[in-house]
Write an enzyme that holds these catalytic residues in place. Structure first.
Site, PDB file in Angstrom:
ATOM      1  N   ARG A 233      40.890  50.142  34.242  1.00 17.06           N
ATOM      2  CA  ARG A 233      40.158  51.089  35.083  1.00 17.06           C
ATOM      3  C   ARG A 233      38.885  51.495  34.342  1.00 17.06           C
ATOM      4  O   ARG A 233      38.904  51.720  33.120  1.00 17.06           O
ATOM      5  CB  ARG A 233      40.981  52.345  35.380  1.00 17.06           C
ATOM      6  CG  ARG A 233      42.066  52.171  36.431  1.00 17.06           C
ATOM      7  CD  ARG A 233      41.510  51.936  37.841  1.00 17.06           C
ATOM      8  NE  ARG A 233      42.563  51.789  38.830  1.00 17.06           N
ATOM      9  CZ  ARG A 233      43.123  50.638  39.199  1.00 17.06           C
ATOM     10  NH1 ARG A 233      42.715  49.503  38.675  1.00 17.06           N
ATOM     11  NH2 ARG A 233      44.074  50.609  40.116  1.00 17.06           N
ATOM     12  N   ASP A 257      35.918  44.171  34.203  1.00 14.77           N
ATOM     13  CA  ASP A 257      36.200  43.885  35.605  1.00 14.77           C
ATOM     14  C   ASP A 257      36.192  45.180  36.412  1.00 14.77           C
ATOM     15  O   ASP A 257      36.363  45.159  37.624  1.00 14.77           O
ATOM     16  CB  ASP A 257      37.577  43.201  35.716  1.00 14.77           C
ATOM     17  CG  ASP A 257      37.881  42.719  37.132  1.00 14.77           C
ATOM     18  OD1 ASP A 257      36.992  42.100  37.751  1.00 14.77           O
ATOM     19  OD2 ASP A 257      38.997  42.970  37.620  1.00 14.77           O
ATOM     20  N   GLU A 262      32.447  52.455  40.022  1.00 16.89           N
ATOM     21  CA  GLU A 262      32.479  51.232  40.822  1.00 16.89           C
ATOM     22  C   GLU A 262      32.609  51.480  42.326  1.00 16.89           C
ATOM     23  O   GLU A 262      32.224  50.637  43.131  1.00 16.89           O
ATOM     24  CB  GLU A 262      33.607  50.301  40.351  1.00 16.89           C
ATOM     25  CG  GLU A 262      35.011  50.817  40.633  1.00 16.89           C
ATOM     26  CD  GLU A 262      36.091  49.812  40.184  1.00 16.89           C
ATOM     27  OE1 GLU A 262      36.021  49.318  39.051  1.00 16.89           O
ATOM     28  OE2 GLU A 262      37.004  49.539  40.995  1.00 16.89           O
ATOM     29  N   HIS A 295      35.878  43.826  39.923  1.00 15.73           N
ATOM     30  CA  HIS A 295      37.267  44.170  40.212  1.00 15.73           C
ATOM     31  C   HIS A 295      37.965  43.044  40.972  1.00 15.73           C
ATOM     32  O   HIS A 295      38.462  43.239  42.092  1.00 15.73           O
ATOM     33  CB  HIS A 295      37.356  45.492  40.985  1.00 15.73           C
ATOM     34  CG  HIS A 295      38.650  46.210  40.730  1.00 15.73           C
ATOM     35  ND1 HIS A 295      38.726  47.563  40.514  1.00 15.73           N
ATOM     36  CD2 HIS A 295      39.925  45.761  40.642  1.00 15.73           C
ATOM     37  CE1 HIS A 295      39.995  47.906  40.321  1.00 15.73           C
ATOM     38  NE2 HIS A 295      40.738  46.817  40.387  1.00 15.73           N
TER      39      HIS A 295
HETATM   40  P1  NAD Z   1      52.299  49.200  33.781  1.00 18.67           P
HETATM   41  O1  NAD Z   1      52.650  50.553  34.279  1.00 18.67           O
HETATM   42  O2  NAD Z   1      53.300  48.098  33.846  1.00 18.67           O
HETATM   43  O3  NAD Z   1      51.828  49.314  32.246  1.00 18.67           O
HETATM   44  C1  NAD Z   1      50.997  50.324  31.771  1.00 18.67           C
HETATM   45  C2  NAD Z   1      51.367  50.541  30.324  1.00 18.67           C
HETATM   46  O4  NAD Z   1      50.442  51.486  29.770  1.00 18.67           O
HETATM   47  C3  NAD Z   1      52.794  51.141  30.139  1.00 18.67           C
HETATM   48  O5  NAD Z   1      53.520  50.380  29.191  1.00 18.67           O
HETATM   49  C4  NAD Z   1      52.519  52.552  29.649  1.00 18.67           C
HETATM   50  O6  NAD Z   1      53.526  53.036  28.765  1.00 18.67           O
HETATM   51  C5  NAD Z   1      51.194  52.362  28.929  1.00 18.67           C
HETATM   52  N1  NAD Z   1      50.472  53.615  28.691  1.00 18.67           N
HETATM   53  C6  NAD Z   1      50.440  54.723  29.466  1.00 18.67           C
HETATM   54  N2  NAD Z   1      49.696  55.682  28.877  1.00 18.67           N
HETATM   55  C7  NAD Z   1      49.255  55.147  27.700  1.00 18.67           C
HETATM   56  C8  NAD Z   1      48.456  55.641  26.639  1.00 18.67           C
HETATM   57  N3  NAD Z   1      47.975  56.892  26.664  1.00 18.67           N
HETATM   58  N4  NAD Z   1      48.218  54.836  25.592  1.00 18.67           N
HETATM   59  C9  NAD Z   1      48.718  53.575  25.547  1.00 18.67           C
HETATM   60  N5  NAD Z   1      49.484  53.048  26.533  1.00 18.67           N
HETATM   61  C10 NAD Z   1      49.757  53.829  27.587  1.00 18.67           C
HETATM   62  O7  NAD Z   1      50.958  48.795  34.538  1.00 18.67           O
HETATM   63  P2  NAD Z   1      50.365  47.341  34.728  1.00 18.67           P
HETATM   64  O8  NAD Z   1      50.900  46.734  35.978  1.00 18.67           O
HETATM   65  O9  NAD Z   1      50.463  46.590  33.452  1.00 18.67           O
HETATM   66  O10 NAD Z   1      48.825  47.710  35.026  1.00 18.67           O
HETATM   67  C11 NAD Z   1      48.023  48.291  34.020  1.00 18.67           C
HETATM   68  C12 NAD Z   1      46.736  48.775  34.653  1.00 18.67           C
HETATM   69  O11 NAD Z   1      45.973  47.643  35.086  1.00 18.67           O
HETATM   70  C13 NAD Z   1      46.933  49.586  35.939  1.00 18.67           C
HETATM   71  O12 NAD Z   1      47.158  50.953  35.644  1.00 18.67           O
HETATM   72  C14 NAD Z   1      45.627  49.395  36.647  1.00 18.67           C
HETATM   73  O13 NAD Z   1      44.757  50.429  36.269  1.00 18.67           O
HETATM   74  C15 NAD Z   1      45.096  48.074  36.105  1.00 18.67           C
HETATM   75  N6  NAD Z   1      45.017  47.017  37.124  1.00 18.67           N
HETATM   76  C16 NAD Z   1      43.823  46.387  37.330  1.00 18.67           C
HETATM   77  C17 NAD Z   1      43.732  45.381  38.269  1.00 18.67           C
HETATM   78  C18 NAD Z   1      42.447  44.610  38.496  1.00 18.67           C
HETATM   79  O14 NAD Z   1      42.304  43.969  39.545  1.00 18.67           O
HETATM   80  N7  NAD Z   1      41.495  44.631  37.582  1.00 18.67           N
HETATM   81  C19 NAD Z   1      44.851  45.047  39.031  1.00 18.67           C
HETATM   82  C20 NAD Z   1      46.059  45.690  38.780  1.00 18.67           C
HETATM   83  C21 NAD Z   1      46.137  46.680  37.836  1.00 18.67           C
END
Ligand code: NAD
Length: 332
Positions: A233, A257, A262, A295
């Site tokens: 994000r 990305d 955005e 994105h």
């Molecule tokens: P997820 O919930 O499986 O994993 C997120 C991880 O971050 C968890 O293990 C959590 O414990 C950890 N976390 C939370 N707070 C933290 C902190 N302060 N410090 C370190 N780690 C921390 O989520 P995911 O499916 O792996 O997705 C991750 C992120 O990717 C989403 O939140 C979203 O913002 C982003 N995303 C982007 C796209 C894209 O198209 N670019 C698509 C999907 C998701």
């Protein structure tokens, strides 16, 4: 049940409509959900939204007044939703967790490879019959240290790919996971990630705790010439601080990305307008060692298929009275 599908594009229609929807009536609305457009949801029982939609307290209050009881996200991240407000208004929120961690993790790797081997510059040169190699020098990924911040679904897949390249992978997460540890990933404090990583890739959600995780202070603790990749994000980076670090060479490469502002830019063709109102974004584009995609990490046929299936399952579960398959809770 009538559902107002905001920010809908041709691919949303295609992938949502290809799932058996029972009695659901999906009304595709091209506009983003904002306070100005929330009225378009009148007469529907649910709204279906994506990352650029604003599901703020103001919007939720309007939706609740119009009888909407369900917000279904076509995304995993839900930082655009005021969850506490939704709960207080009795609106249920659901999302699509882990629809394809491969799509986003592989996109992060695409950014790394393209930046390191100057693929975009090489592509443009060759089209002009310029085969000089000056300026295209890369480095071996093998043996380099990669820092992963956030090792959930996406971060774990990313870590696995990078171990396949022969990288040393270190990670930081508030909840370490054993799958990563089995891969040989070592969990360390953020400081160590910053100090030792040649490449840092962000895969944690945007929360108050992670907002501007990469600011001037964090950047000052990174290795000079670090490659920074953000497919998570935009709000995880302080863009102004990142630009300063690009100017003084502290950041060697930046692949993003996602971008803090955005919503005013991405997901639309704005080429007609030429100049941008966003000076920070325009400045980012002036650096040859910056690669921005709009994105598109999630944008694979596999991911969209899964998003379609889970979104419809969330809606049907709610309609049946069982509740959505994947509700978002305030602790998520
Ligand atoms: P997820 O919930 O499986 O994993 C997120 C991880 O971050 C968890 O293990 C959590 O414990 C950890 N976390 C939370 N707070 C933290 C902190 N302060 N410090 C370190 N780690 C921390 O989520 P995911 O499916 O792996 O997705 C991750 C992120 O990717 C989403 O939140 C979203 O913002 C982003 N995303 C982007 C796209 C894209 O198209 N670019 C698509 C999907 C998701």
């Amino acid at each position: 049940m009538r559902v107002a599908v905001f920010s809908s594009k041709d691919y949303d229609r295609r992938f949502l409509s290809s799932v058996r929807t029972g009695d659901l009536e999906l009304n595709f609305i091209e506009h983003r959900l904002t306070e100005q457009t929330a009225g378009l949801a009148q007469g529907h029982a649910a709204v279906c939204v994506f990352v650029e939609d604003e599901v703020s307290a103001g919007v939720l209050t309007r939706l609740a007044a119009d009888g909407i009881r369900l917000v279904v996200l076509r995304s995993a991240g839900h930082d655009n939703v005021d969850l506490a407000c939704a709960r207080s208004l009795g609106i249920v929120v659901a999302h699509v967790p882990a629809y394809s961690p491969y799509a986003v993790a592989e996109h992060a790797v695409a950014l790394i490879l393209a930046l390191n081997r100057h693929v975009c510059r090489a592509y443009n040169r060759v089209r002009e019959y310029n085969f000089a190699l000056t300026g295209l020098l890369g480095f071996d990924l093998h043996g380099r240290t990669v820092g992963v911040i956030g090792t959930g679904a996406i971060g774990t897949v990313f870590a696995r790919i990078m171990t396949g390249f022969g990288c040393r992978v270190i990670a930081h997460d508030v909840r370490p996971n054993s799958e990563c540890e089995r891969l040989g990933v070592r969990y360390v404090e953020l400081d160590q990630i910053f100090a030792e990583s040649d490449i840092i890739s962000l895969h944690c959600p945007l929360t108050p705790a992670t907002h501007h995780l990469v600011d001037a202070d964090a950047l000052a603790r990174m290795k000079r010439g670090v490659m920074l990749v953000n497919t998570s994000r935009g709000g995880l980076l302080n863009t102004a601080a990142v630009i300063s670090a690009l100017k003084n060479g502290l950041i060697g490469y930046l692949g993003i990305d996602v971008y803090e502002e955005e919503n005013a830019l991405f997901f639309e063709d704005r080429s007609e307008r030429g100049a941008f109102d966003d000076d920070l974004f325009a400045r980012l584009l002036t650096f040859p060692n910056v690669l921005v995609t709009g994105h598109q990490g999630f944008f694979t046929a596999d991911a969209l298929t899964r998003i379609g299936e889970v979104t419809i399952a969330n809606l049907l579960g709610f309609e049946r009275g069982d509740g959505p398959q994947f509700p978002v809770t305030t602790s998520d």
